[in-house]
Design an enzyme around this catalytic site. Structure first.
Site, PDB file in Angstrom:
ATOM      1  N   ARG A   1       0.801  -1.214   0.000  1.00 23.75           N
ATOM      2  CA  ARG A   1       0.000   0.000   0.000  1.00 23.75           C
ATOM      3  C   ARG A   1       0.841   1.275   0.000  1.00 23.75           C
ATOM      4  NH1 ARG A   1      -2.636  -3.903   2.074  1.00 23.75           N
ATOM      5  NH2 ARG A   1      -0.729  -4.248   3.210  1.00 23.75           N
ATOM      6  N   THR A   2       1.819   1.337   0.866  1.00 25.68           N
ATOM      7  CA  THR A   2       2.531   2.605   1.032  1.00 25.68           C
ATOM      8  C   THR A   2       3.235   3.003  -0.260  1.00 25.68           C
ATOM      9  OG1 THR A   2       2.853   2.033   3.348  1.00 25.68           O
ATOM     10  CG2 THR A   2       4.149   3.860   2.509  1.00 25.68           C
TER      11      THR A   2
ATOM     12  N   LYS B   1      25.945  -3.778  -2.674  1.00 27.31           N
ATOM     13  CA  LYS B   1      27.411  -3.786  -2.823  1.00 27.31           C
ATOM     14  C   LYS B   1      28.105  -3.133  -1.632  1.00 27.31           C
ATOM     15  CE  LYS B   1      26.932  -2.946  -7.775  1.00 27.31           C
ATOM     16  NZ  LYS B   1      27.145  -1.854  -8.742  1.00 27.31           N
TER      17      LYS B   1
ATOM     18  N   ARG C   1      11.588   3.727   2.969  1.00 33.80           N
ATOM     19  CA  ARG C   1      11.295   2.776   4.053  1.00 33.80           C
ATOM     20  C   ARG C   1      12.585   2.020   4.320  1.00 33.80           C
ATOM     21  NH1 ARG C   1       6.144  -1.052   4.228  1.00 33.80           N
ATOM     22  NH2 ARG C   1       5.307   0.935   4.978  1.00 33.80           N
TER      23      ARG C   1
ATOM     24  N   HIS D   1       5.821   5.839  11.338  1.00 32.53           N
ATOM     25  CA  HIS D   1       5.256   5.736   9.995  1.00 32.53           C
ATOM     26  C   HIS D   1       4.267   6.915   9.874  1.00 32.53           C
ATOM     27  CE1 HIS D   1       3.823   4.210   6.314  1.00 32.53           C
ATOM     28  NE2 HIS D   1       3.532   2.966   6.636  1.00 32.53           N
TER      29      HIS D   1
HETATM   30  C1  NCD Z   1       2.527  -1.176   8.236  1.00 28.85           C
HETATM   31  C2  NCD Z   1       4.033  -0.960   8.286  1.00 28.85           C
HETATM   32  O1  NCD Z   1       4.740  -1.214   7.317  1.00 28.85           O
HETATM   33  O2  NCD Z   1       4.452  -0.497   9.331  1.00 28.85           O
HETATM   34  N1  NCD Z   1       2.046  -1.369   6.948  1.00 28.85           N
HETATM   35  C3  NCD Z   1       1.612  -0.286   6.235  1.00 28.85           C
HETATM   36  O3  NCD Z   1       2.392   0.536   5.825  1.00 28.85           O
HETATM   37  N2  NCD Z   1       0.292  -0.135   6.063  1.00 28.85           N
HETATM   38  C4  NCD Z   1       2.008  -2.165   9.182  1.00 28.85           C
HETATM   39  C5  NCD Z   1       2.628  -3.523   9.241  1.00 28.85           C
HETATM   40  O4  NCD Z   1       3.524  -3.877   8.494  1.00 28.85           O
HETATM   41  O5  NCD Z   1       2.164  -4.303  10.084  1.00 28.85           O
END
Ligand code: NCD
Length: 302
Positions: free
Chosen positions: A52-53, A82, A103, A131
């Site tokens: 999703r993100t 590397k 991320r 997040h």
């Molecule tokens: C979350 C995350 O990556 O922190 N996912 C997301 O971005 N909706 C939650 C998770 O991984 O449990």
């Protein structure tokens, strides 16, 4: 030097910022926008899995007329494989694009990235820390559905130690008059830093059993036990079935309450709950697109 508009922590947003972001999110939802980010380029750099993100950020950028460069598995497909440092990668990438969504498994990664970057860094999850854009879409969903910002009773259930979405949501909703209920296995309790923050804001919280508060809450925020943060699989297996939602439990919820989950879900949120009218997690995920459009627009419009 011009200040760069990074998004690192949910803490950084004021109530005024949120009002403005939610107003733009509403507009994005109506589809009434042109191509305000034409000629802008966004890089998405994901060192951890995402559905999703990453895709909602990329779709948001494309819908606003911008373009996207992506490394969906930066750990293996970028020069990190590397041995290149995050600092070097960001230094270079920030001279190619107008903003970078990252991320990364390391809690300190966003500070490193922000220091090295010439363009805005957007935190899409830094280890177990935060997040922030998820918190924005979560609180947008909550405040729209309940039609209020204050006096919300919310239960956060599951992995409160490692769940970064929970941490950011506490940082955001802790600025309002929120009543928090923390429900987790003993080993996955919320860290004391967040409790200290809530104390300093004079915000109520209780560590409770779900059955004692299920009929009082406005929002049930379920989370996944974060398997990847455990040292051994056997440790994970001891607690991975601690909180399983069932129709019987949901039945006791208030009529005008909602169930949220940042997704992905594992066994804690069975599919049979999807049919309950209070299940709101797919709408929540959809709102992620509009909220991220609003955030990109706010950061990148010229
Ligand atoms: C979350 C995350 O990556 O922190 N996912 C997301 O971005 N909706 C939650 C998770 O991984 O449990």
């Amino acid at each position: 030097m011009k200040k760069i508009n990074h998004i690192i922590s949910a803490n950084q947003f004021t109530k005024k910022d949120l009002r403005e972001i939610f107003k733009i999110t509403d507009r994005m939802k109506t589809g009434r926008y042109r191509k305000p980010l034409k000629n802008k380029i966004l890089a998405t750099l994901f060192y951890e899995p995402s559905t999703r993100t990453r895709l909602s950020f990329e779709s948001a950028m494309l819908k606003l007329g911008g373009q996207v460069l992506t490394t969906e598995n930066a750990k293996e497909s970028s020069s990190a494989f590397k041995g290149e440092s995050l600092k070097d990668s960001i230094k270079i990438i920030s001279s190619y694009v107008d903003a970078i969504v990252i991320r990364h498994p390391d809690n300190k990664s966003m500070d490193v990235a922000a220091k090295a970057s010439k363009v805005p860094i957007i935190n899409a999850g830094n280890g177990t820390d935060e997040h922030p854009t998820q918190a924005i879409l979560d609180f947008y969903t909550i405040s729209k559905r309940l039609n209020k910002f204050n006096n919300i009773h919310i239960a956060l259930v599951g992995d409160l130690k490692n769940g970064r979405t929970v941490h950011s949501l506490i940082n955001l909703m802790g600025k309002y008059n929120t009543h928090f209920y923390f429900i987790s296995p003993a080993k996955l309790k919320l860290s004391v830093n967040y409790k200290n923050f809530l104390d300093s804001e004079n915000i109520n919280y209780l560590e409770e059993k779900l059955e004692n508060i299920i009929n009082k809450i406005d929002v049930l925020y379920m989370t996944r036990i974060q398997k990847e943060r455990f040292e051994s699989l056997s440790e994970y297996k001891k607690i991975n079935r601690s909180y399983l939602l069932s129709p019987k439990i949901v039945k006791r919820m208030k009529k005008d309450s909602i169930i949220l989950h940042p997704l992905p879900r594992i066994q804690e949120l069975p599919e049979e709950i999807d049919d309950d009218y209070r299940s709101y997690y797919f709408k929540q995920a959809e709102n992620g697109l509009y909220a991220r459009m609003a955030l990109l627009y706010r950061i990148l419009r010229s």
